[in-house]
Scaffold this motif. Structure first.
Motif, PDB file in Angstrom:
ATOM      1  N   GLU A 170      -8.859   4.007  -4.142  1.00 43.60           N
ATOM      2  CA  GLU A 170      -9.059   2.978  -3.105  1.00 43.60           C
ATOM      3  C   GLU A 170      -7.764   2.221  -2.844  1.00 43.60           C
ATOM      4  O   GLU A 170      -6.979   1.997  -3.766  1.00 43.60           O
ATOM      5  CB  GLU A 170     -10.091   1.931  -3.582  1.00 43.60           C
ATOM      6  CG  GLU A 170     -11.494   2.448  -3.701  1.00 43.60           C
ATOM      7  CD  GLU A 170     -12.387   1.431  -4.408  1.00 43.60           C
ATOM      8  OE1 GLU A 170     -12.114   0.221  -4.313  1.00 43.60           O
ATOM      9  OE2 GLU A 170     -13.326   1.872  -5.077  1.00 43.60           O
ATOM     10  N   GLU A 171      -7.620   1.774  -1.609  1.00 48.89           N
ATOM     11  CA  GLU A 171      -6.481   0.921  -1.274  1.00 48.89           C
ATOM     12  C   GLU A 171      -6.725  -0.474  -1.849  1.00 48.89           C
ATOM     13  O   GLU A 171      -7.785  -1.058  -1.626  1.00 48.89           O
ATOM     14  CB  GLU A 171      -6.366   0.833   0.253  1.00 48.89           C
ATOM     15  CG  GLU A 171      -5.204   0.004   0.731  1.00 48.89           C
ATOM     16  CD  GLU A 171      -5.221  -0.172   2.247  1.00 48.89           C
ATOM     17  OE1 GLU A 171      -6.288  -0.507   2.804  1.00 48.89           O
ATOM     18  OE2 GLU A 171      -4.177   0.026   2.879  1.00 48.89           O
ATOM     19  N   VAL A 172      -5.750  -0.988  -2.611  1.00 47.88           N
ATOM     20  CA  VAL A 172      -5.918  -2.334  -3.186  1.00 47.88           C
ATOM     21  C   VAL A 172      -5.278  -3.396  -2.284  1.00 47.88           C
ATOM     22  O   VAL A 172      -5.729  -4.520  -2.200  1.00 47.88           O
ATOM     23  CB  VAL A 172      -5.330  -2.391  -4.618  1.00 47.88           C
ATOM     24  CG1 VAL A 172      -5.323  -3.810  -5.145  1.00 47.88           C
ATOM     25  CG2 VAL A 172      -6.146  -1.482  -5.540  1.00 47.88           C
ATOM     26  N   GLY A 204      -6.281  -1.318  11.099  1.00 44.60           N
ATOM     27  CA  GLY A 204      -6.946  -2.137  10.089  1.00 44.60           C
ATOM     28  C   GLY A 204      -7.490  -1.249   8.990  1.00 44.60           C
ATOM     29  O   GLY A 204      -6.971  -0.153   8.749  1.00 44.60           O
ATOM     30  N   SER A 205      -8.545  -1.699   8.343  1.00 41.17           N
ATOM     31  CA  SER A 205      -9.079  -0.963   7.196  1.00 41.17           C
ATOM     32  C   SER A 205      -9.824   0.291   7.657  1.00 41.17           C
ATOM     33  O   SER A 205     -10.287   0.384   8.804  1.00 41.17           O
ATOM     34  CB  SER A 205     -10.022  -1.863   6.408  1.00 41.17           C
ATOM     35  OG  SER A 205     -11.100  -2.250   7.230  1.00 41.17           O
ATOM     36  N   THR A 206      -9.976   1.232   6.735  1.00 43.58           N
ATOM     37  CA  THR A 206     -10.600   2.513   7.086  1.00 43.58           C
ATOM     38  C   THR A 206     -12.074   2.332   7.450  1.00 43.58           C
ATOM     39  O   THR A 206     -12.565   2.944   8.409  1.00 43.58           O
ATOM     40  CB  THR A 206     -10.418   3.510   5.932  1.00 43.58           C
ATOM     41  OG1 THR A 206      -9.011   3.769   5.796  1.00 43.58           O
ATOM     42  CG2 THR A 206     -11.126   4.826   6.209  1.00 43.58           C
ATOM     43  N   LEU A 261      -6.434  -8.080  23.895  1.00 42.23           N
ATOM     44  CA  LEU A 261      -6.091  -7.982  22.470  1.00 42.23           C
ATOM     45  C   LEU A 261      -7.008  -8.875  21.655  1.00 42.23           C
ATOM     46  O   LEU A 261      -7.119 -10.065  21.915  1.00 42.23           O
ATOM     47  CB  LEU A 261      -4.634  -8.428  22.278  1.00 42.23           C
ATOM     48  CG  LEU A 261      -4.192  -8.754  20.849  1.00 42.23           C
ATOM     49  CD1 LEU A 261      -4.139  -7.507  19.981  1.00 42.23           C
ATOM     50  CD2 LEU A 261      -2.820  -9.435  20.871  1.00 42.23           C
ATOM     51  N   LYS A 262      -7.633  -8.282  20.636  1.00 40.09           N
ATOM     52  CA  LYS A 262      -8.454  -9.050  19.692  1.00 40.09           C
ATOM     53  C   LYS A 262      -7.723  -9.033  18.356  1.00 40.09           C
ATOM     54  O   LYS A 262      -7.770  -8.053  17.624  1.00 40.09           O
ATOM     55  CB  LYS A 262      -9.842  -8.389  19.569  1.00 40.09           C
ATOM     56  CG  LYS A 262     -10.987  -9.303  19.261  1.00 40.09           C
ATOM     57  CD  LYS A 262     -10.979  -9.928  17.896  1.00 40.09           C
ATOM     58  CE  LYS A 262     -11.069  -8.985  16.751  1.00 40.09           C
ATOM     59  NZ  LYS A 262     -10.553  -9.591  15.497  1.00 40.09           N
ATOM     60  N   PRO A 263      -7.000 -10.109  18.035  1.00 32.41           N
ATOM     61  CA  PRO A 263      -6.225 -10.117  16.789  1.00 32.41           C
ATOM     62  C   PRO A 263      -7.118 -10.409  15.588  1.00 32.41           C
ATOM     63  O   PRO A 263      -8.271 -10.835  15.748  1.00 32.41           O
ATOM     64  CB  PRO A 263      -5.252 -11.276  17.016  1.00 32.41           C
ATOM     65  CG  PRO A 263      -6.004 -12.227  17.897  1.00 32.41           C
ATOM     66  CD  PRO A 263      -6.887 -11.368  18.781  1.00 32.41           C
TER      67      PRO A 263
HETATM   68  P1  NAD Z   1      -9.770  -5.260   8.876  1.00 33.87           P
HETATM   69  O1  NAD Z   1     -10.261  -3.867   9.026  1.00 33.87           O
HETATM   70  O2  NAD Z   1     -10.576  -6.194   8.066  1.00 33.87           O
HETATM   71  O3  NAD Z   1      -9.635  -5.937  10.329  1.00 33.87           O
HETATM   72  C1  NAD Z   1      -8.869  -5.328  11.343  1.00 33.87           C
HETATM   73  C2  NAD Z   1      -9.336  -5.862  12.692  1.00 33.87           C
HETATM   74  O4  NAD Z   1     -10.654  -5.376  12.955  1.00 33.87           O
HETATM   75  C3  NAD Z   1      -9.426  -7.386  12.771  1.00 33.87           C
HETATM   76  O5  NAD Z   1      -8.995  -7.796  14.045  1.00 33.87           O
HETATM   77  C4  NAD Z   1     -10.907  -7.642  12.584  1.00 33.87           C
HETATM   78  O6  NAD Z   1     -11.324  -8.882  13.118  1.00 33.87           O
HETATM   79  C5  NAD Z   1     -11.494  -6.481  13.350  1.00 33.87           C
HETATM   80  N1  NAD Z   1     -12.870  -6.118  13.011  1.00 33.87           N
HETATM   81  C6  NAD Z   1     -13.525  -6.355  11.852  1.00 33.87           C
HETATM   82  N2  NAD Z   1     -14.790  -5.831  11.924  1.00 33.87           N
HETATM   83  C7  NAD Z   1     -14.902  -5.247  13.153  1.00 33.87           C
HETATM   84  C8  NAD Z   1     -15.940  -4.528  13.813  1.00 33.87           C
HETATM   85  N3  NAD Z   1     -17.113  -4.303  13.226  1.00 33.87           N
HETATM   86  N4  NAD Z   1     -15.712  -4.053  15.063  1.00 33.87           N
HETATM   87  C9  NAD Z   1     -14.519  -4.239  15.667  1.00 33.87           C
HETATM   88  N5  NAD Z   1     -13.487  -4.930  15.078  1.00 33.87           N
HETATM   89  C10 NAD Z   1     -13.678  -5.430  13.838  1.00 33.87           C
HETATM   90  O7  NAD Z   1      -8.253  -5.153   8.325  1.00 33.87           O
HETATM   91  P2  NAD Z   1      -7.259  -6.340   7.928  1.00 33.87           P
HETATM   92  O8  NAD Z   1      -7.702  -6.953   6.631  1.00 33.87           O
HETATM   93  O9  NAD Z   1      -6.999  -7.247   9.077  1.00 33.87           O
HETATM   94  O10 NAD Z   1      -5.886  -5.537   7.667  1.00 33.87           O
HETATM   95  C11 NAD Z   1      -5.614  -4.856   6.492  1.00 33.87           C
HETATM   96  C12 NAD Z   1      -5.887  -3.371   6.655  1.00 33.87           C
HETATM   97  O11 NAD Z   1      -5.137  -2.861   7.741  1.00 33.87           O
HETATM   98  C13 NAD Z   1      -5.468  -2.522   5.460  1.00 33.87           C
HETATM   99  O12 NAD Z   1      -6.454  -1.561   5.180  1.00 33.87           O
HETATM  100  C14 NAD Z   1      -4.189  -1.837   5.937  1.00 33.87           C
HETATM  101  O13 NAD Z   1      -3.892  -0.626   5.299  1.00 33.87           O
HETATM  102  C15 NAD Z   1      -4.484  -1.654   7.375  1.00 33.87           C
HETATM  103  N6  NAD Z   1      -3.274  -1.461   8.155  1.00 33.87           N
HETATM  104  C16 NAD Z   1      -3.011  -0.213   8.627  1.00 33.87           C
HETATM  105  C17 NAD Z   1      -1.839   0.024   9.345  1.00 33.87           C
HETATM  106  C18 NAD Z   1      -1.523   1.402   9.871  1.00 33.87           C
HETATM  107  O14 NAD Z   1      -0.766   1.499  10.828  1.00 33.87           O
HETATM  108  N7  NAD Z   1      -2.082   2.452   9.303  1.00 33.87           N
HETATM  109  C19 NAD Z   1      -0.955  -1.033   9.592  1.00 33.87           C
HETATM  110  C20 NAD Z   1      -1.261  -2.297   9.094  1.00 33.87           C
HETATM  111  C21 NAD Z   1      -2.436  -2.503   8.396  1.00 33.87           C
END
Ligand code: NAD
Length: 460
Positions: free
Chosen positions: A357-359, A210-212, A160-162
């Motif tokens: 866009e998601e804010v 995470g983000s799109t 797991l990479k949090p």
């Molecule tokens: P983020 O995309 O910035 O980061 C998510 C994860 O990806 C982190 O662990 C980060 O370190 C890692 N990461 C970043 N760059 C990477 C790369 N190049 N390669 C591999 N891993 C990388 O998102 P965040 O700011 O942590 O979370 C917020 C986002 O998460 C929002 O867009 C939210 O909508 C989304 N989200 C989605 C859900 C869902 O189930 N759809 C649930 C919770 C959050």
């Protein structure tokens, strides 16, 4: 809280001078190394049998329950989650481990007749090996758990990479899980993009939330290697309110979905679509409900909307309402924390970023629609399609009028926020990539099917 270069600094968003931890990110080689160790441990975990896996997952659930008060306080401090929500997340996390503790006993295949001749056809689902999990900060216990528990139940090892912002929560979860599992089966690898990327390059299956933008890069990287990948990403979720709805109840649900945890949920509501005559009463009721939201210290039991995760997030949120017609909110409360008032705006011009866009903050746009079909068109007009809430007493609208909604989840007379971990979770378009998470869908994602053809050893 960022992973700048190689230093991870985790701060309390309610008091940024409170630093929870500062650690060196381990780098790409450490990720590859963790995957290698997990790969070596995985066969023993799988061959240990269903009873051992079930007991281990069950004891994780018990340990989370036993540590609930401490875990809740950690989530409040590290990611600014309001106390009541943090408590609920920890309880849900224990429930997730308990639910998947039953999974090792579930059937893993089926028996079929052969098309011709004697014998049997069997299918059997098998684990991939090492599941690489990449998670965001906003559900620091629940999201890692709803990925890890089904992966482990199915016999995979996990790395797991949090998110860097949730490093302390992930570290504490690791202590609890590792106590119940054989060495090497569950590893937490702190870090940012470098470590995440290395995990995508080395794991046997990848699950991302995470983000799109990042999710799509992760999906491309895993797909190029031919390994299974799922990515749960952003949302720009709508609440549709019909004139026949209980407007007070709808306003209460929508206010909670806009402002709860300062809107930092993929399922938060950011567009409120009022159909016809619902507009005027909803404008009034929702403005009032948002004004009543308690904003402040997340450790206070009454708080609904705590701080944003960091200064950058706060700037993004303020920028989103800048220059718009603000019905309520539109300010930044004082305090050492990164607070923003729950905000409702209207008369948003077409093409404004709030509509595309998601804010990821406590901001929503109120939009009028002529009828249900128009509301559905507005809902579908964005690149995302995670969840839509609909507020109405009309069953016909629910069953027929909403058929064209292009969202993965539709919640009737309920806030857009809220997740049931035993049913599939995911969206359409830019919100999701690949198979669904949670419930039985997760067990399928973490396994692949083998088909056995059994023929008699000697022709009779
Ligand atoms: P983020 O995309 O910035 O980061 C998510 C994860 O990806 C982190 O662990 C980060 O370190 C890692 N990461 C970043 N760059 C990477 C790369 N190049 N390669 C591999 N891993 C990388 O998102 P965040 O700011 O942590 O979370 C917020 C986002 O998460 C929002 O867009 C939210 O909508 C989304 N989200 C989605 C859900 C869902 O189930 N759809 C649930 C919770 C959050």
């Amino acid at each position: 809280m960022t992973a700048t270069e190689s230093l991870i600094t985790s701060r309390n968003p309610a008091d940024p001078s409170d630093v929870l931890l500062q650690v060196q990110a381990p780098g790409a080689f450490a990720a590859v190394d963790a995957v290698e160790r997990a790969r070596a441990a995985q066969p023993g975990w799988m061959l240990g049998g269903a009873a051992a896996r079930s007991a281990a997952l069950g004891s994780v659930a018990d340990a989370i329950d036993a540590a609930a008060t401490e875990l809740t306080a950690l989530a409040v401090r590290e990611v600014g989650k309001p106390l009541a929500e943090a408590r609920a997340e920890v309880a849900r996390t224990a429930a997730i481990w308990r639910y998947y503790a039953q999974a090792p006993y579930e059937p893993v295949g089926a028996v079929h007749e052969t098309a011709a001749g004697p014998g049997l056809l069997l299918t059997r689902r098998r684990p991939h090996g090492v599941a690489g999990l990449i998670t965001p900060w906003n559900f620091p216990f629940a999201i890692p758990s709803w990925k890890a528990a089904p992966a482990l139940a199915a016999g995979n090892a996990v790395v797991l990479k949090p998110a860097p912002e949730a490093t302390a929560c992930a570290g504490r979860l690791a202590e609890i899980v590792q106590r119940a599992l054989p060495a090497g089966v569950f590893t937490v690898l702190p870090g940012g993009a470098t470590e995440g990327n290395a995990l995508v390059s080395s794991a046997d299956a990848v699950s991302f939330t995470g983000s799109t933008a990042v999710g799509r890069a992760v999906a491309r990287g895993a797909t190029a290697r031919g390994v299974p990948v799922q990515a749960e990403m952003g949302g720009l979720n709508a609440a549709i309110v019909l004139p026949d709805a209980d407007i007070e109840q709808a306003a209460a649900h929508i206010a909670a979905a806009i402002a709860g945890y300062a809107g930092q949920k993929c399922t938060a509501t950011s567009r409120v679509i009022a159909v016809g005559a619902a507009l005027d009463p909803l404008r009034e009721a929702l403005s009032e409900a948002l004004r009543a939201v308690v904003v402040g210290d997340p450790s206070d039991a009454a708080t609904v909307s705590g701080p944003l995760i960091n200064q950058h997030a706060r700037e993004q949120v303020c920028d989103a309402w800048h220059g718009l017609s603000v019905l309520t909110g539109g300010s930044m409360p004082d305090g050492p924390g990164w607070y923003a008032a729950p905000t409702l705006v209207e008369k948003v011009p077409p093409g404004h970023r709030l509509l595309s866009e998601e804010v990821f903050g406590p901001v929503a746009a109120l939009l009028p629609a002529e009828d249900v079909a128009h509301a559905v068109r507005i809902t579908n007009s964005v690149p995302y399609g995670l969840v839509t809430s609909v507020h109405t007493a009309d069953l016909n609208t629910v069953l027929c009028g909403l058929d064209q909604l292009d969202t993965g989840m539709i919640r009737i007379n309920a806030p857009s926020t809220g997740v049931d971990f035993h049913v599939p979770f995911g969206g359409a378009k830019a919100s999701s990539h690949g198979p669904r998470e949670q419930g039985r869908a997760a067990l399928e994602f973490y396994t692949s099917s083998r088909t056995y053809t059994l023929s008699p050893a000697k022709a009779t």
